[in-house]
Design a protein around this motif. Structure first.
Motif, PDB file in Angstrom:
ATOM      1  N   TYR A 234      -3.651  -8.160  -3.885  1.00  0.00           N
ATOM      2  CA  TYR A 234      -4.325  -8.373  -2.671  1.00  0.00           C
ATOM      3  C   TYR A 234      -5.395  -8.120  -2.195  1.00  0.00           C
ATOM      4  O   TYR A 234      -5.699  -6.737  -2.991  1.00  0.00           O
ATOM      5  N   LYS A 235      -6.465  -8.062  -1.799  1.00  0.00           N
ATOM      6  CA  LYS A 235      -8.063  -7.675  -1.953  1.00  0.00           C
ATOM      7  C   LYS A 235      -7.499  -6.812  -0.767  1.00  0.00           C
ATOM      8  O   LYS A 235      -6.802  -7.206   0.137  1.00  0.00           O
ATOM      9  N   GLY A 236      -8.548  -5.736  -0.681  1.00  0.00           N
ATOM     10  CA  GLY A 236      -8.146  -5.278   0.404  1.00  0.00           C
ATOM     11  C   GLY A 236      -9.419  -3.902   1.136  1.00  0.00           C
ATOM     12  O   GLY A 236     -10.821  -4.523  -0.178  1.00  0.00           O
ATOM     13  N   GLU A 237      -9.769  -3.591   2.076  1.00  0.00           N
ATOM     14  CA  GLU A 237     -10.517  -3.161   2.543  1.00  0.00           C
ATOM     15  C   GLU A 237     -10.534  -1.382   2.646  1.00  0.00           C
ATOM     16  O   GLU A 237      -9.948  -1.353   3.679  1.00  0.00           O
ATOM     17  N   LEU A 238     -10.490  -0.336   1.887  1.00  0.00           N
ATOM     18  CA  LEU A 238     -10.329   0.673   1.996  1.00  0.00           C
ATOM     19  C   LEU A 238     -11.254   1.865   2.520  1.00  0.00           C
ATOM     20  O   LEU A 238     -12.204   1.993   2.027  1.00  0.00           O
ATOM     21  N   SER A 239     -10.652   2.650   3.666  1.00  0.00           N
ATOM     22  CA  SER A 239     -11.701   3.344   4.093  1.00  0.00           C
ATOM     23  C   SER A 239     -11.370   5.017   4.319  1.00  0.00           C
ATOM     24  O   SER A 239      -9.910   5.151   4.455  1.00  0.00           O
ATOM     25  N   GLY A 240     -11.554   5.757   3.963  1.00  0.00           N
ATOM     26  CA  GLY A 240     -11.182   7.714   4.766  1.00  0.00           C
ATOM     27  C   GLY A 240     -11.589   8.828   3.840  1.00  0.00           C
ATOM     28  O   GLY A 240     -12.183   8.477   2.999  1.00  0.00           O
ATOM     29  N   GLU A 241     -10.505   9.703   3.473  1.00  0.00           N
ATOM     30  CA  GLU A 241     -10.725  10.891   2.741  1.00  0.00           C
ATOM     31  C   GLU A 241     -10.076  10.014   1.076  1.00  0.00           C
ATOM     32  O   GLU A 241     -11.030  10.921   0.022  1.00  0.00           O
ATOM     33  N   GLU A 242      -9.500   9.057   0.608  1.00  0.00           N
ATOM     34  CA  GLU A 242      -9.770   8.957  -0.692  1.00  0.00           C
ATOM     35  C   GLU A 242     -10.550   8.315  -1.592  1.00  0.00           C
ATOM     36  O   GLU A 242     -11.222   8.199  -2.754  1.00  0.00           O
TER      37      GLU A 242
END
Length: 530
Positions: free
Chosen positions: A354-362
């Motif tokens: 799946y395509k996604g959009e990751l943000s945050g501390e990772e």
């Protein structure tokens, strides 16, 4: 002699259009089924040929009547890939069709609706797409229907409410949407309630609307699982289904976590079956007080869940995960919009991407990602996950797909969950450029000239040279093909999918495999000989 052969051919051809058919029809249907499948050289289908009777073929069960007819196909976890042949609809005496745990793709053939005597249909744990065929309503003797763990879309056909003998329905973990049909909940005659139990598993889809109160007519309902959908309850009347469930005296499990239920929890909850052992409501916006009659029960269940969660966390913490920052299941759900069909990129032997959009501390900043969700029910999927992490943990090369992070834990239904997060490759796979879909509107814009092709070949060669000769340990990919070569925004090629890789270690003067054997490795047509 020629005349005799012609006469026999005519008989077999006539069987294809005969409403009742004969055993020649069965053989032709099975051979057609085999012709649309692919499997390894040691396939169980190798003996499916005319040199022996089809009743002796692996997975085929025949009845005792004369002439003998096929009554069951039991081919779960046969390592089959390909399409389900519509000619299976010609097996007019078939009672059981079990194809679960394979790598079947395409749609469920509507011709299966010709099987008027079918009682069990199980095609779970595959990669089937499309909608649920309306024609299944004709299978009036169907008692068990399992289409779970696929990629089916669309609504549940209301016509399925005519299946008056259906007592087990599992549609979980698909992409189904729409409202749950009222007809599905109110089609069971009272005589069934006295002799069996009814299980409905509809979780991890996109169902919306309210739960129809007609579900209370299922007097023998034993298990109702609706987790992780978009079902709602705002007004008091939207909770009528809960009051209706008080008629289900055998109800043992009621689960509707991670939906859009709101408002006040009705007091009728305390009138549910005395047999109830599982009640899961988390992930909603329910308000009000808990009825005193079940307060103790809920406290005991919470204690049980906490113990299970702690055990799961211990069991899923393994050495193979070291070196990667961990990310939670809920973060991936948010990043991929609930693993929605819109973000679905494709599927392979051991999982879906799946395509996604990751943000945050990772990550340092918001970025596009590709999330590979392992189908852990598939044989060797756990091994594939560990192997890929091992293979890529200490590799750093511009022509290899980079692992950003991994997820190893439990999902919203308390099942094991494992996923690998990669950099997103906006130009897709090399396969999509070489073998373009006629329905792809971008096809005219996709063209690789000779310079592009040579550059991609060099990128792949650089990646293999690094894996074989310059990494910390030699790695053999074992499944190199165009669908596993991904192209970034600059058309630089990256080799990915190391789920079948071999990691070699030096022992004295020879190289030996450090991971346990997975049997035949690779894809037919691409795997190296030997």
């Amino acid at each position: 002699m020629k005349l005799l052969c012609f006469f026999l051919l005519c008989l077999c051809s006539q069987a294809l259009v005969s409403p009742r058919g004969n055993n020649c029809t069965d053989q032709l249907a099975l051979l057609s089924f085999k012709s649309m499948l692919s499997s390894g050289p040691s396939s169980l289908l190798a003996s499916w040929n005319t040199s022996n009777h089809f009743c002796s073929w692996p997975g085929v069960v025949c009845g005792h009547q004369q002439p003998v007819r096929v009554i069951a196909l039991r081919m779960g976890t046969f390592n089959l890939s390909g399409l389900i042949s519509p000619f299976l609809g010609n097996l007019s005496f078939l009672k059981e069709l079990d194809l679960h745990g394979n790598q079947l793709v395409g749609k469920i053939p509507p011709e299966l609706g010709h099987l008027g005597g079918l009682q069990v249909l199980n095609v779970s744990l595959n990669y089937l797409q499309g909608s649920i065929p309306v024609t299944l309503q004709v299978c009036a003797k169907l008692t068990s229907l399992d289409l779970s763990n696929n990629y089916l879309q669309g609504e549940i056909p209301s016509e399925m409410g005519t299946l008056k003998k259906l007592v087990f329905l599992n549609l979980e973990k698909n992409g189904l949407s729409g409202e749950i049909p009222q007809s599905l909940a109110g089609c069971f005659p009272s005589e069934i309630w006295l002799c069996t139990t009814i299980d409905y598993l509809l979780d991890n889809n996109f169902f919306d609307g309210i739960v129809p109160p007609e579900v209370g007519r299922l007097g023998a309902l034993d298990w109702l699982q609706l987790n992780s959908n978009s079902l709602k309850a705002k007004e008091p009347k939207d909770w009528d289904f809960l009051s209706a469930l008080t008629n289900c005296s055998q109800l043992q499990a009621l689960q509707f976590s991670n939906n859009k239920f709101g408002g006040f929890l009705p007091r009728s909850l305390s009138n549910l079956s005395a047999s109830l052992t599982t009640l899961i409501l988390d992930g909603n916006t329910i308000s009000g007080s808990i009825p005193e009659d079940i307060a103790l029960f809920i406290l005991l269940m919470l204690l049980k869940l906490l113990i299970c969660r702690r055990k799961r966390k211990i069991n899923t913490s393994t050495n193979s995960m070291q070196g990667y920052p961990m990310i939670s299941y809920s973060q991936l759900v948010s990043a991929t919009n609930g693993f929605s069909a819109i973000n679905f990129l494709g599927s392979g032997s051991f999982g879906a991407v799946y395509k996604g959009e990751l943000s945050g501390e990772e990550v340092e900043s918001t970025k596009l990602i590709a999330v590979k969700v392992l189908k852990l029910q598939t044989p060797k999927a756990h091994k594939s996950f560990t192997t890929e992490c091992e293979a890529l943990r200490n590799t750093r090369h511009r022509n290899l797909v980079k692992i950003i992070t991994i997820c190893s834990g439990i999902d919203s239904t308390w099942d094991d969950f494992k996923a690998i997060v990669y950099d997103f490759m906006p130009n897709g796979s090399l396969e999509s450029w070489l073998h373009q879909d006629a329905n792809d509107h971008q096809a005219e814009q996709r063209y690789l000239n000779i310079y592009d092709r040579v550059t991609i070949l060099l990128d792949v060669a650089y990646a293999l040279d690094y894996l074989h000769c310059h990494g910390l340990k030699p790695v053999v990919h074992c499944d190199l093909k165009s669908s596993n070569v991904l192209l970034d925004a600059d058309m630089v090629a990256h080799v990915g999918d190391f789920g079948l890789a071999k990691i070699l270690v030096k022992r004295s003067s020879s190289l030996q495999q450090s991971t346990s054997s997975m049997g035949f490795r690779g894809t037919i047509g691409y795997a190296a000989p030997g």
